[in-house]
Motif scaffolding. Structure first.
Motif, PDB file in Angstrom:
ATOM      1  N   ARG A   1      -1.961  -5.346 -10.542  1.00 43.29           N
ATOM      2  CA  ARG A   1      -1.956  -4.536 -11.768  1.00 43.29           C
ATOM      3  C   ARG A   1      -2.555  -5.334 -12.943  1.00 43.29           C
ATOM      4  NH1 ARG A   1       3.221  -2.935 -11.598  1.00 43.29           N
ATOM      5  NH2 ARG A   1       2.647  -1.092 -10.392  1.00 43.29           N
ATOM      6  N   GLN A   2      -2.291  -6.640 -12.981  1.00 38.76           N
ATOM      7  CA  GLN A   2      -2.805  -7.463 -14.084  1.00 38.76           C
ATOM      8  C   GLN A   2      -4.290  -7.779 -13.911  1.00 38.76           C
ATOM      9  OE1 GLN A   2      -0.352 -10.689 -15.357  1.00 38.76           O
ATOM     10  NE2 GLN A   2      -2.010 -11.814 -16.324  1.00 38.76           N
ATOM     11  N   TRP A   3      -4.709  -8.077 -12.674  1.00 38.16           N
ATOM     12  CA  TRP A   3      -6.118  -8.421 -12.412  1.00 38.16           C
ATOM     13  C   TRP A   3      -6.722  -7.327 -11.540  1.00 38.16           C
ATOM     14  CZ3 TRP A   3      -2.418 -12.551 -11.399  1.00 38.16           C
ATOM     15  CH2 TRP A   3      -2.296 -13.436 -12.482  1.00 38.16           C
ATOM     16  N   ARG A   4      -7.033  -6.210 -12.171  1.00 41.99           N
ATOM     17  CA  ARG A   4      -7.394  -5.004 -11.438  1.00 41.99           C
ATOM     18  C   ARG A   4      -8.722  -5.107 -10.691  1.00 41.99           C
ATOM     19  NH1 ARG A   4      -4.760  -0.162 -12.063  1.00 41.99           N
ATOM     20  NH2 ARG A   4      -2.884  -0.266 -13.344  1.00 41.99           N
ATOM     21  N   ASP A   5      -9.566  -6.048 -11.074  1.00 43.00           N
ATOM     22  CA  ASP A   5     -10.831  -6.209 -10.362  1.00 43.00           C
ATOM     23  C   ASP A   5     -10.673  -7.009  -9.078  1.00 43.00           C
ATOM     24  OD1 ASP A   5     -12.221  -4.777 -12.277  1.00 43.00           O
ATOM     25  OD2 ASP A   5     -12.751  -6.559 -13.441  1.00 43.00           O
ATOM     26  N   ASP A   6      -9.535  -7.657  -8.910  1.00 40.58           N
ATOM     27  CA  ASP A   6      -9.296  -8.484  -7.730  1.00 40.58           C
ATOM     28  C   ASP A   6      -8.598  -7.682  -6.633  1.00 40.58           C
ATOM     29  OD1 ASP A   6     -10.351 -10.481  -9.241  1.00 40.58           O
ATOM     30  OD2 ASP A   6      -8.457 -11.531  -9.582  1.00 40.58           O
ATOM     31  N   GLN A   7      -8.795  -8.127  -5.410  1.00 37.96           N
ATOM     32  CA  GLN A   7      -8.122  -7.514  -4.267  1.00 37.96           C
ATOM     33  C   GLN A   7      -7.067  -8.471  -3.747  1.00 37.96           C
ATOM     34  OE1 GLN A   7     -10.715  -6.278  -1.125  1.00 37.96           O
ATOM     35  NE2 GLN A   7      -9.097  -5.331   0.090  1.00 37.96           N
ATOM     36  N   ILE A   8      -5.846  -7.971  -3.586  1.00 36.02           N
ATOM     37  CA  ILE A   8      -4.752  -8.766  -3.044  1.00 36.02           C
ATOM     38  C   ILE A   8      -4.531  -8.326  -1.596  1.00 36.02           C
ATOM     39  CG2 ILE A   8      -2.386  -9.551  -3.334  1.00 36.02           C
ATOM     40  CD1 ILE A   8      -4.210 -10.156  -5.726  1.00 36.02           C
ATOM     41  N   ILE A   9      -4.638  -9.272  -0.685  1.00 29.09           N
ATOM     42  CA  ILE A   9      -4.475  -8.982   0.741  1.00 29.09           C
ATOM     43  C   ILE A   9      -3.102  -9.484   1.181  1.00 29.09           C
ATOM     44  CG2 ILE A   9      -5.417  -9.337   3.052  1.00 29.09           C
ATOM     45  CD1 ILE A   9      -8.106 -10.010   1.704  1.00 29.09           C
ATOM     46  N   LEU A  10      -2.225  -8.570   1.523  1.00 23.47           N
ATOM     47  CA  LEU A  10      -0.875  -8.911   1.961  1.00 23.47           C
ATOM     48  C   LEU A  10      -0.880  -9.107   3.471  1.00 23.47           C
ATOM     49  CD1 LEU A  10       0.733  -6.247  -0.277  1.00 23.47           C
ATOM     50  CD2 LEU A  10       1.528  -8.597  -0.293  1.00 23.47           C
ATOM     51  N   VAL A  11      -0.501 -10.312   3.910  1.00 20.74           N
ATOM     52  CA  VAL A  11      -0.506 -10.637   5.333  1.00 20.74           C
ATOM     53  C   VAL A  11       0.920 -10.823   5.821  1.00 20.74           C
ATOM     54  CG1 VAL A  11      -1.261 -12.286   7.080  1.00 20.74           C
ATOM     55  CG2 VAL A  11      -2.775 -11.714   5.187  1.00 20.74           C
ATOM     56  N   GLY A  12       1.244 -10.188   6.947  1.00 18.06           N
ATOM     57  CA  GLY A  12       2.587 -10.303   7.510  1.00 18.06           C
ATOM     58  C   GLY A  12       2.884  -9.104   8.379  1.00 18.06           C
ATOM     59  N   ARG A  13       4.149  -8.864   8.642  1.00 16.12           N
ATOM     60  CA  ARG A  13       4.558  -7.733   9.474  1.00 16.12           C
ATOM     61  C   ARG A  13       4.328  -6.431   8.707  1.00 16.12           C
ATOM     62  NH1 ARG A  13      10.029 -10.561  12.039  1.00 16.12           N
ATOM     63  NH2 ARG A  13       8.857 -11.954  13.452  1.00 16.12           N
ATOM     64  N   GLU A  14       3.379  -5.668   9.204  1.00 19.64           N
ATOM     65  CA  GLU A  14       2.874  -4.513   8.462  1.00 19.64           C
ATOM     66  C   GLU A  14       3.963  -3.509   8.114  1.00 19.64           C
ATOM     67  OE1 GLU A  14      -0.798  -1.277   8.641  1.00 19.64           O
ATOM     68  OE2 GLU A  14      -0.421  -2.613  10.339  1.00 19.64           O
ATOM     69  N   GLU A  15       4.853  -3.224   9.070  1.00 22.34           N
ATOM     70  CA  GLU A  15       5.876  -2.210   8.804  1.00 22.34           C
ATOM     71  C   GLU A  15       6.803  -2.635   7.680  1.00 22.34           C
ATOM     72  OE1 GLU A  15       7.598  -4.970  11.901  1.00 22.34           O
ATOM     73  OE2 GLU A  15       5.646  -4.066  11.457  1.00 22.34           O
ATOM     74  N   MET A  16       7.129  -3.923   7.601  1.00 24.33           N
ATOM     75  CA  MET A  16       7.989  -4.432   6.538  1.00 24.33           C
ATOM     76  C   MET A  16       7.280  -4.372   5.192  1.00 24.33           C
ATOM     77  SD  MET A  16       9.745  -7.756   8.398  1.00 24.33           S
ATOM     78  CE  MET A  16      10.792  -8.112   6.978  1.00 24.33           C
ATOM     79  N   ILE A  17       6.007  -4.731   5.188  1.00 25.03           N
ATOM     80  CA  ILE A  17       5.249  -4.727   3.936  1.00 25.03           C
ATOM     81  C   ILE A  17       5.108  -3.318   3.388  1.00 25.03           C
ATOM     82  CG2 ILE A  17       3.006  -5.226   2.897  1.00 25.03           C
ATOM     83  CD1 ILE A  17       2.711  -7.478   4.988  1.00 25.03           C
ATOM     84  N   ARG A  18       4.729  -2.390   4.250  1.00 24.62           N
ATOM     85  CA  ARG A  18       4.518  -1.002   3.794  1.00 24.62           C
ATOM     86  C   ARG A  18       5.829  -0.353   3.363  1.00 24.62           C
ATOM     87  NH1 ARG A  18      -0.556   0.267   4.091  1.00 24.62           N
ATOM     88  NH2 ARG A  18      -1.930  -0.640   5.693  1.00 24.62           N
ATOM     89  N   ALA A  19       6.936  -0.755   3.988  1.00 22.50           N
ATOM     90  CA  ALA A  19       8.242  -0.227   3.579  1.00 22.50           C
ATOM     91  C   ALA A  19       8.580  -0.649   2.152  1.00 22.50           C
ATOM     92  CB  ALA A  19       9.320  -0.704   4.543  1.00 22.50           C
ATOM     93  N   GLN A  20       8.105  -1.824   1.728  1.00 24.51           N
ATOM     94  CA  GLN A  20       8.320  -2.275   0.360  1.00 24.51           C
ATOM     95  C   GLN A  20       7.325  -1.657  -0.606  1.00 24.51           C
ATOM     96  OE1 GLN A  20      10.761  -4.169  -1.064  1.00 24.51           O
ATOM     97  NE2 GLN A  20      11.734  -3.880   0.935  1.00 24.51           N
ATOM     98  N   LEU A  21       6.100  -1.464  -0.159  1.00 28.09           N
ATOM     99  CA  LEU A  21       5.074  -0.917  -1.044  1.00 28.09           C
ATOM    100  C   LEU A  21       5.409   0.486  -1.535  1.00 28.09           C
ATOM    101  CD1 LEU A  21       1.762  -2.123   0.662  1.00 28.09           C
ATOM    102  CD2 LEU A  21       2.585  -2.739  -1.623  1.00 28.09           C
ATOM    103  N   VAL A  22       6.144   1.261  -0.732  1.00 25.91           N
ATOM    104  CA  VAL A  22       6.469   2.627  -1.144  1.00 25.91           C
ATOM    105  C   VAL A  22       7.394   2.652  -2.358  1.00 25.91           C
ATOM    106  CG1 VAL A  22       6.156   3.559   1.190  1.00 25.91           C
ATOM    107  CG2 VAL A  22       8.424   2.783   0.470  1.00 25.91           C
TER     108      VAL A  22
END
Length: 333
Positions: A26-47
């Motif tokens: 949100r602060q550096w909107r031109d940058d891409q943040i790549i979240l690496v790890g167990r996908e189901e856990m990450i997406r459960a938090q992103l919601v």
């Protein structure tokens, strides 16, 4: 730029990791943040977050190098860990930097033995802390990667710290000090005495031996020591800062008079707390490997993770890796 975040890094993963990544995106909107790890856990938090319009990507990595894992063994056996996958993206040119709050030994093992490797000429990579002092930042290294050192390692740590201070902190001629038990040239153990000679004969702006009090007074921009001493130095500073903060808070609440005074002084106390809070810096670089790697505290919260990503951005912008590569090559000539 593209920054990889190990979403399985903190003690409470992936909650603060994902929250910090969202704040950074949100602060550096031109940058891409790549979240690496167990996908189901990450997406459960992103919601739980508003991610509309944010450049966030999830890359699955099924294994985790936990805090109680043996670094060398986990580095060999957990080839699908978030550390392997994340640093592999940097190695392959698919990302510019890697940030983690995970097992420090695991970071060192995966970076040096399995993915990024050491920059040519680097004898030992160094873990670095950026100390947020009132008069400015101080680069302290090594803070734990190398408990047993040779004098030439300390000279190289000093060189890499000098390069980082120039590239990221904007110091034109960083003052380099050697951590010792006294200021006189003859103080210290054999390692310190021999390292002193090398530093004094170098092209660095070497200002001599320093006790911790000189370092905290910002009489140097780079403070060098072996990983055992440096680790105790940093952990003592952090513990002391927390103890003093807790003690002041306790005494202010002790009676109504001090409570009123404390309320009036609350803005000043807040500024002091932010100055000594390691989460304001976020993390420090692992210097000497072929890629930007930032290591944060395992107990990091979302603010610390966001700030660690900010440190990664500064290191990329400053061209730290290439500067170290060039600096060490010139030193060998």
């Amino acid at each position: 730029m593209k920054i990889v975040l190990d979403a399985m890094g903190t003690d409470e993963y992936p909650v603060p990791d994902v929250a910090g990544a969202v704040d950074a995106a949100r602060q550096w909107r031109d940058d891409q943040i790549i979240l690496v790890g167990r996908e189901e856990m990450i997406r459960a938090q992103l919601v739980d977050h508003d991610t509309a319009g944010l450049k966030l990507e999830v890359v699955h990595a099924p294994e985790i190098i936990e805090m109680d894992d043996k670094p060398a063994q986990a580095g060999r056996t957990k080839k699908n860990s978030s550390m392997h996958v994340g640093m592999g993206l940097v190695r392959d040119g698919q990302a510019d930097a890697y940030v983690t709050a995970g097992n420090t030994g695991g970071v060192l093992a995966v970076a040096t033995l399995h993915t990024l490797r050491r920059i040519r000429g680097v004898k030992r990579p160094a873990m670095t802390a950026i100390l947020p002092l009132p008069a400015g930042h101080v680069v302290a290294l090594d803070i734990g990667a190398n408990a047993d050192c040779r004098p030439e390692y300390l000279l190289q740590f000093a060189t890499m710290g000098d390069i980082y201070a120039r590239a990221v902190l904007g110091c034109a001629s960083p003052r380099v000090a050697l951590l010792s038990n006294g200021e006189e040239p003859g103080k210290g153990n054999t390692l310190v005495k021999d390292a002193y000679k090398l530093l004094a004969d170098s092209d660095l702006n070497f200002v001599g031996n320093f006790e911790p009090k000189e370092a905290l007074a910002h009489h140097a921009d780079v403070v060098v020591g072996d990983g055992f001493t440096g680790n105790i130095f940093i952990k003592t500073l952090e513990a002391t800062a927390k103890m003093l903060t807790d003690l002041i808070r306790q005494e202010i609440k002790a009676n109504p008079v001090t409570a009123v005074g404390g309320l009036m002084a609350k803005p000043a106390f807040g500024r002091v707390a932010r100055t000594v809070d390691p989460f304001e810096v976020g993390g420090g670089p692992l210097l000497g490997v072929n890629g930007v790697v930032i290591v944060a505290h395992g107990r990091s919260n979302a603010r610390a993770i966001k700030n660690a990503i900010g440190q990664a951005r500064k290191a990329v912008q400053g061209g730290v890796v290439e500067a170290i590569r060039t600096g060490l090559a010139n030193q060998e000539e």
